[in-house]
Design a protein around this motif. Structure first.
Motif, PDB file in Angstrom:
ATOM      1  N   THR A  21     -28.640 121.412 -31.345  1.00 50.99           N
ATOM      2  CA  THR A  21     -27.987 120.140 -31.680  1.00 50.99           C
ATOM      3  C   THR A  21     -26.689 119.990 -30.893  1.00 50.99           C
ATOM      4  O   THR A  21     -26.398 118.917 -30.357  1.00 50.99           O
ATOM      5  N   LEU A  25     -25.608 117.081 -28.198  1.00 51.13           N
ATOM      6  CA  LEU A  25     -24.360 116.314 -28.253  1.00 51.13           C
ATOM      7  C   LEU A  25     -23.653 116.361 -26.897  1.00 51.13           C
ATOM      8  O   LEU A  25     -23.171 115.338 -26.402  1.00 51.13           O
ATOM      9  N   GLU A  35     -14.139 117.645 -32.278  1.00 51.34           N
ATOM     10  CA  GLU A  35     -15.157 116.598 -32.367  1.00 51.34           C
ATOM     11  C   GLU A  35     -16.495 117.190 -32.809  1.00 51.34           C
ATOM     12  O   GLU A  35     -17.201 116.613 -33.644  1.00 51.34           O
ATOM     13  N   GLU A  38     -16.421 117.953 -36.515  1.00 52.87           N
ATOM     14  CA  GLU A  38     -16.559 116.737 -37.313  1.00 52.87           C
ATOM     15  C   GLU A  38     -18.010 116.236 -37.318  1.00 52.87           C
ATOM     16  O   GLU A  38     -18.563 115.927 -38.374  1.00 52.87           O
ATOM     17  N   ILE A  39     -18.619 116.166 -36.154  1.00 52.62           N
ATOM     18  CA  ILE A  39     -19.994 115.662 -36.059  1.00 52.62           C
ATOM     19  C   ILE A  39     -20.959 116.581 -36.800  1.00 52.62           C
ATOM     20  O   ILE A  39     -21.843 116.114 -37.520  1.00 52.62           O
ATOM     21  N   ASN A  41     -20.222 118.602 -39.189  1.00 55.54           N
ATOM     22  CA  ASN A  41     -19.804 118.772 -40.575  1.00 55.54           C
ATOM     23  C   ASN A  41     -19.816 120.254 -40.980  1.00 55.54           C
ATOM     24  O   ASN A  41     -20.431 120.644 -41.966  1.00 55.54           O
ATOM     25  N   GLN A  91     -27.988 111.667 -28.993  1.00 53.61           N
ATOM     26  CA  GLN A  91     -26.936 111.799 -30.004  1.00 53.61           C
ATOM     27  C   GLN A  91     -25.786 110.850 -29.693  1.00 53.61           C
ATOM     28  O   GLN A  91     -24.688 111.002 -30.205  1.00 53.61           O
ATOM     29  N   GLU A  93     -25.006 107.807 -30.497  1.00 56.19           N
ATOM     30  CA  GLU A  93     -24.362 107.100 -31.620  1.00 56.19           C
ATOM     31  C   GLU A  93     -23.361 108.000 -32.329  1.00 56.19           C
ATOM     32  O   GLU A  93     -22.268 107.558 -32.685  1.00 56.19           O
ATOM     33  N   LYS A  94     -23.714 109.246 -32.539  1.00 56.85           N
ATOM     34  CA  LYS A  94     -22.804 110.185 -33.211  1.00 56.85           C
ATOM     35  C   LYS A  94     -21.584 110.474 -32.344  1.00 56.85           C
ATOM     36  O   LYS A  94     -20.463 110.544 -32.839  1.00 56.85           O
ATOM     37  N   ILE A  98     -16.948 109.189 -32.679  1.00 55.35           N
ATOM     38  CA  ILE A  98     -15.940 110.240 -32.886  1.00 55.35           C
ATOM     39  C   ILE A  98     -15.096 110.393 -31.623  1.00 55.35           C
ATOM     40  O   ILE A  98     -15.615 110.415 -30.519  1.00 55.35           O
TER      41      ILE A  98
END
Length: 107
Positions: A21, A25, A35, A38-39, A41, A91, A93-94, A98
């Motif tokens: 993942t 990103l 960042e 945060e993305i 979590n 990814q 949009e994610k 941020i």
């Protein structure tokens, strides 16, 4: 030709959902560790542990800016990964929602 041992090591790195993942990103743009935290979590130590493995495996590179570390993909010399990255879901949009400025973390 890619050596079997090196390819096996890369496959081990890609076999972890979190690391895969993170790579997806980074496919969008360079990201600061804050960042990614945060993305995803998750905690900064958790992200740092995964980033260390990805860096040691030669899949990402880092650039330090002050106390913060920014990561980007390092796969130009690994054409066999370019095919895989075509199949990773975007990814964007994610990543687009941020920023360090928004998080007020990297100044």
């Amino acid at each position: 030709m890619v050596e079997i041992e090196k390819l096996a090591d890369v496959c081990k790195l890609l076999g972890d959902k979190m690391r895969l993942t993170i790579l997806s990103l980074l496919k969008e743009r360079e990201l600061c560790v804050c960042e990614i935290v945060e993305i995803m979590n998750t905690s900064q130590p958790n992200v740092s542990q995964h980033m260390r493995k990805l860096k040691d495996g030669g899949l990402v590179k880092e650039a330090k800016k002050g106390q913060w570390v920014y990561y980007s993909l390092n796969i130009d010399d690994k054409p066999y990964l370019h095919v895989l990255f075509q199949y990773l879901l975007s990814q964007k949009e994610k990543v687009d929602i941020i920023s360090c400025e928004q998080l007020d973390c990297c100044d």
